[in-house]
Design a protein around this motif. Sequence first.
Motif, mmCIF file in Angstrom:
data_model
loop_
_atom_site.group_PDB
_atom_site.id
_atom_site.type_symbol
_atom_site.label_atom_id
_atom_site.label_comp_id
_atom_site.label_asym_id
_atom_site.label_seq_id
_atom_site.Cartn_x
_atom_site.Cartn_y
_atom_site.Cartn_z
ATOM 1 N N LEU B 312 0.820 -1.209 0.000
ATOM 2 C CA LEU B 312 0.000 0.000 0.000
ATOM 3 C C LEU B 312 0.859 1.266 0.000
ATOM 4 N N ILE B 313 1.939 1.259 0.774
ATOM 5 C CA ILE B 313 2.810 2.446 0.751
ATOM 6 C C ILE B 313 3.420 2.588 -0.636
ATOM 7 N N GLY B 314 3.751 1.445 -1.240
ATOM 8 C CA GLY B 314 4.320 1.484 -2.582
ATOM 9 C C GLY B 314 3.352 2.107 -3.575
ATOM 10 N N ILE B 315 2.083 1.749 -3.481
ATOM 11 C CA ILE B 315 1.091 2.353 -4.379
ATOM 12 C C ILE B 315 1.033 3.851 -4.129
ATOM 13 N N GLY B 316 0.984 4.209 -2.838
ATOM 14 C CA GLY B 316 1.232 5.598 -2.449
ATOM 15 C C GLY B 316 0.168 6.621 -2.761
ATOM 16 N N SER B 317 -0.988 6.187 -3.307
ATOM 17 C CA SER B 317 -2.038 7.176 -3.553
ATOM 18 C C SER B 317 -2.692 7.555 -2.228
ATOM 19 N N ASP B 318 -3.490 8.619 -2.232
ATOM 20 C CA ASP B 318 -4.161 9.051 -1.007
ATOM 21 C C ASP B 318 -5.002 7.930 -0.431
ATOM 22 N N LEU B 319 -5.705 7.256 -1.322
ATOM 23 C CA LEU B 319 -6.573 6.183 -0.878
ATOM 24 C C LEU B 319 -5.755 5.037 -0.282
ATOM 25 N N ALA B 320 -4.594 4.770 -0.882
ATOM 26 C CA ALA B 320 -3.740 3.696 -0.388
ATOM 27 C C ALA B 320 -3.220 4.026 1.005
ATOM 28 N N ILE B 321 -2.860 5.282 1.237
ATOM 29 C CA ILE B 321 -2.372 5.688 2.549
ATOM 30 C C ILE B 321 -3.488 5.555 3.572
#
Lengths: 138, 767
Positions: B312-321
């Motif tokens: 999820l941190i790798g994806i790093g979008s607002d939603l992922a965070i």
Amino acid sequence: MKTSVILSTAVKYLIPLLLIFSFFLFLRGHNEPGGGFVGGLVAASAFALFAIANGFDEAKKFMKIEPIMLIALGLLIALLSGLVPMFFGLDFLTGIWFEKNFPIIGKLGTPLVFDIGVYLVVLGISTKIIFSLAEEEK
Amino acid sequence: MLFAALSGFIFVLLIPIINKYAKNSVGWIASIFPLALTVYFISFYTNVIDKGNSILESTSWVPSLGINLSFYLDGLSLTFSLIITVVGFVVFLYAGSYMKNYDSLGKFYIYIILFMSSMIGLVLSDNIITMFVFWELTSITSYLLIGFNHEKETARNSALQALLITGGGGLALLAGLIILSGISGSMSISSLASMNDILTEHRLYAPAALLILIGAFTKSAQFPFHFWLPNAMEAPTPVSAYLHSATMVKAGIYLIARMNPSLGGTELWNYTIMFVGAVTMLFTAVLSFKQTDLKKLLAYSTLSVLGTLTMLIGIGSDLAIKAFMIYLIAHALYKATLFLTAGMIDHSTGTRNIEELQGLRKVMPITAAIAILASLSKMGIIPLIGFVGKETVYAATIEYTNFGFLFITLAIAANIFVVYITMTVGFKPFFGKFRKTPKTPHELPFRMWFGPMLLAFGGLTLGIFSSFIIGKLINNTELGIITAKLNIPVKLWHGFTLELMLSFITVLLGILLFWKRNQLLKYVDNISFIDEITPSYHYQKLFNGTLKLAKLQSRILQNGFLRYYIMVIIISTIILGGTTLFSLGEMDYTGIIEMPGFEEIIIAIVMMTATYMTVRAKTRLAAIVAVGVIGYSIALIYIMYGAPDLAMTQFAIETLTVILFVLVIYRLPGYLPFSSTARRIRDFIIAGAGGLLMSLISIIILSNPLSSELKNYFAKNSYAIAKGKNIVNVILVDFRALDTMGEITVLAVAAIGVFALLKLRKGADEK
């Protein structure tokens, strides 16, 4: 080990002298040759002499305190003497001294206390090694 | 905050006293500590979460190196701190009852309090070096806790494995952090965040980032370093619940999150994290299938979740965070609970083997209720927090444009296994017909179920009221993972969305997998290649190889004959010193011109005679007396050159050495010259060359007077500052007291070593 009468009699008089001498060396270390390290060594040789004259079991009894305790105590004293200045906002192990001079001891301060720690550690280590080697003999 | 981070190191000193006078209530008393810290951290709630502030406090430690005890509290570190203290409270309380039959309960609390404090220090530190120190402390305390049952060989091996892997990663991390501070010129993590451009464009960016990631991956057990975590299940269950699911294994993820604003945003960073996380997520979930041990099953599901969080941190979008934060909290709550209920089952029935456990709901109704509540959260059933977590994870993955389809497939596959694990751990032991277990099961005391119940209900409360508590955290808090605030509201119910449908499919397939377990297991048993592709196989090979190499080199260099050691030392000195000396070119040898005085010549003759006597002596005692003469002669030289302190010490040491020698010799068999003439000639050449080299070096040193400022400084300030006239002693006890401190410590250790060696031999003789 056989004990000789001459030696054990001589030791009776020598031990106090050696111990006083070691304390004297320790105290004069600040201004003249001497100090905790050599003081501790002289004290250790006093106990070694006692052990040679009277046997190691006697020497252990004579010492009253387990050498390992001396080592621990010495390290603790050295550490605490270093911590004291931190309460005054100074760095670890900074020397602090009383303004006044004391009789016999002279100046009193944390480096002197630190030196007591060194003295005890050296005494403890030397006697510990000598006694454990001697114990092996039996 | 300084006090909060360091208070544990002080509190821990009380544990031996409490343990001595109130052994039975040490658990109760110890758990007050995390409770107090929880209250302390909650008191920041309004400031940090409602108002969205962050707090930075700093106390200087080693200011000259830029190392300070600075602590930083924002949404991220507050969340972690609360997880650490709340789960800590539960585990402390639980362990007091769970481990009451252990003799060394006091020791357990000492280790775990040290761990907790280190962990809090780690998440609060703003200085990279301070953080690293706490980071290493968590590795060390984890080592002590995994190996707590140290009579068991497996426990010792697992502890060592965990230490080697996380410790090795720690070294990589240190290197990465040092490069980072070299690039930025700053040691403060919060100030690095504003230097993203400078850092990512620097030519050393890639090594720094990768080294830091290796540190994080080893700590958080990411593929290919994941295998230490299932092995760490050798630890007592409270430790597994606390360190190896809720807190320590999340330290790596915390680090990645914390470094994301300063190092993130590049393809290297995001893709590495994303793919490593995704691989860990799926690979470890699949590995769980064959497990039959309750704790191992939970360990594999923890690994899978850790992979998800990393991804999820790798994806790093607002939603992922957002998904990261919710999932982090949800996981800490339900996984610690499930570990603790697994411990309760183990404690009550005497087994953790899933095949032997069923139908316990009637005998252990409270445990069953707690386990089921936590399991529902883990499976992602509405209205628990796990539901919100899984929904958001799916939403964030679907939304991701580059590899969204790949990752959602992987995530669903992994989650099917997580549901399967949950069914096995959370439901199977309680339902069906009761089977006899090694111990007669019984319900457990309040101290054991109270904490897990608290966490399980926490999961329920946070789920139902998700828009308030977690919602606020995510909506208006400086999270520190990305530079801006998120401003996404959190809701329990999103309506009938695609995520909900996927969630439903996941649960369904997970239950199906559990249902068909036995048939599938037969099929899986025939596939054996999985064991060989796992990295632990290679770890073991490397480990054994290192041991072999160590054995080989000690056989060559340290073969047990002391004379050989001395020879190796002298030859190395000759080669290293000699080559250096000749590579320096033409040297000034004028120091030799001065004619020695009469007394010096006499002493030299005495020493040479004594040396000859030592070599030719017919008995050991004679040889030692001759060596003693050499020592005393050196002391005489000291006196002549005005070094009475040295001379005195030399005399005392010489005397004691002779006494020691005599004590040893007394035990040795008679003296027989073993060495052949050829060997004597060889030794003579080596010794002669060594002596020659030392003489040359002495002459060179004498010919080039040292211009040392130190000498003048000591001479000038010895009396003025340190109030002593004996410079040597003043240097020892004041100017360089720290060195002396180190030396006496080494001496003390050496004495213990001598003592231990002698005792050890004695023990061997008795056998």
